[in-house]
Design an enzyme around this catalytic site. Structure first.
Site, PDB file in Angstrom:
ATOM      1  CG  HIS A   1      35.516  39.037  44.872  1.00 36.86           C
ATOM      2  ND1 HIS A   1      35.253  40.390  44.848  1.00 36.86           N
ATOM      3  CD2 HIS A   1      36.134  38.792  46.052  1.00 36.86           C
ATOM      4  CE1 HIS A   1      35.719  40.935  45.960  1.00 36.86           C
ATOM      5  NE2 HIS A   1      36.257  39.982  46.710  1.00 36.86           N
TER       6      HIS A   1
ATOM      7  CD  GLU B   1      32.346  39.557  46.499  1.00 35.83           C
ATOM      8  OE1 GLU B   1      32.628  38.376  46.809  1.00 35.83           O
ATOM      9  OE2 GLU B   1      32.817  40.550  47.077  1.00 35.83           O
TER      10      GLU B   1
END
Length: 317
Positions: A187, A291
């Site tokens: 992330h 991500e």
């Protein structure tokens, strides 16, 4: 004469090997970070550094040779387990978002990892640079939440050229024959001058799931992605290389990935950002998440099987 020459060559090789080991150890430092949490600092002789906390195997800093920070971490980030750290590069495993019965984004980012001093051999493309090996195994409490035994090995690498590489290996270690399925993401929060100056490239003509519309599936028709409000999409079957451009800083983040077919692009926008308690006021402007992920087709591992994923981040001007 030949025996003497062989002895000299062996001795020389030992000296060279020792010098390499001594040089590399000076580039790895274990120290205390925020709230006394342990972190590892990787640094290169020519400049550039990476910081990764053992809590969550969470990268919280990546600096170039000029000392410029490339990763965004919120000024209100909480370094207090079991809360996750806002920003950096959280490890999302074994569940992305709410795609399952676990807490959002799983539990790997909320666990204390250990340094793995004797990992199995990695491929040659993940040994170039200074690195640290981290290991996560499930606790008894984890097994109550998610009844699957695994070993998650993560190598965090800072290459001589200043690239950041995250090499993941997840193995099913269940002895009774139970397979398991997971979703995964790195992330990554990139630091940017202003979200209005950012565009993301590499998603043209790809299908995506719009998280703002109950993950309805659409096709991206634009050549680039720009931001003027909340944006939250899962792009499916993306290229192995995508990019995020910061026009004001004249910086391009290049994201290269293997084993991670999808890409999540996210910025909360002004309205949503006000509801995020660990995000500083107005800080949504200074971050963009791109991500590398495996979401659209969850990964299934039978006992003894291993999945590998590799993310390499670099910059160019």
């Amino acid at each position: 004469m030949m025996r003497l020459l062989h002895t000299i060559l062996v001795f020389s090789a030992l000296i060279i090997s020792t010098q390499i080991v001594e040089s590399s150890t000076t580039d790895v430092k274990i120290t205390k970070g925020v709230n006394g949490l342990e972190k590892v600092i990787l640094s290169q002789t020519l400049g550039g550094s990476v910081e990764v906390y053992l809590y969550g195997a969470h990268v919280t800093s990546w600096k170039n040779e000029k000392g410029e920070e490339l990763i965004f971490v919120s000024s209100k980030a909480t370094f207090s387990p079991p809360k996750p750290i806002r920003g950096g590069i959280p490890v999302i495993f074994p569940q992305f978002s709410n795609l399952g019965s676990l807490q959002s984004h799983g539990f790997a980012r909320n666990r204390l990892w250990t340094i793995d001093n004797n990992p199995p051999p990695f491929a040659s493309n993940v040994t170039n640079g200074v690195f640290v090996d981290l290991l996560l195994k499930p606790t008894q409490e984890d097994l109550k939440l998610w009844p699957h035994k695994f070993e998650f090995r993560l190598r965090v690498i800072l290459t001589p050229g200043g690239d950041l590489v995250l090499a993941s290996r997840i193995r099913n270690t269940d002895a009774v024959g139970k397979p398991f399925t997971f979703t995964f993401a790195h992330h990554t929060y990139f630091s940017v001058s202003d979200i209005s100056e950012v565009e993301v490239r590499g998603m043209a003509n790809l299908d995506y799931l719009d998280n703002l519309k109950n993950r309805t599936r659409y096709t991206e028709h634009g050549n680039t992605i720009t931001f003027n409000s909340e944006f939250d999409r899962i792009y499916l079957n993306t290229p192995k290389k995508v990019a995020a451009l910061d026009h004001k800083r004249k910086r391009t983040y290049v994201i290269r990935k293997d084993g991670l077919p999808d890409a999540v692009v996210w910025n909360p926008g002004e309205t949503k950002a006000k509801t995020i308690v660990d995000l500083g006021e107005g800080e949504y402007k200074y971050m963009v998440c791109v991500e590398a992920a495996a979401i659209g087709k969850p990964v299934t591992l039978k006992p003894g099987e291993e999945w590998r994923g590799r993310l390499q981040l670099s910059t160019r001007h």
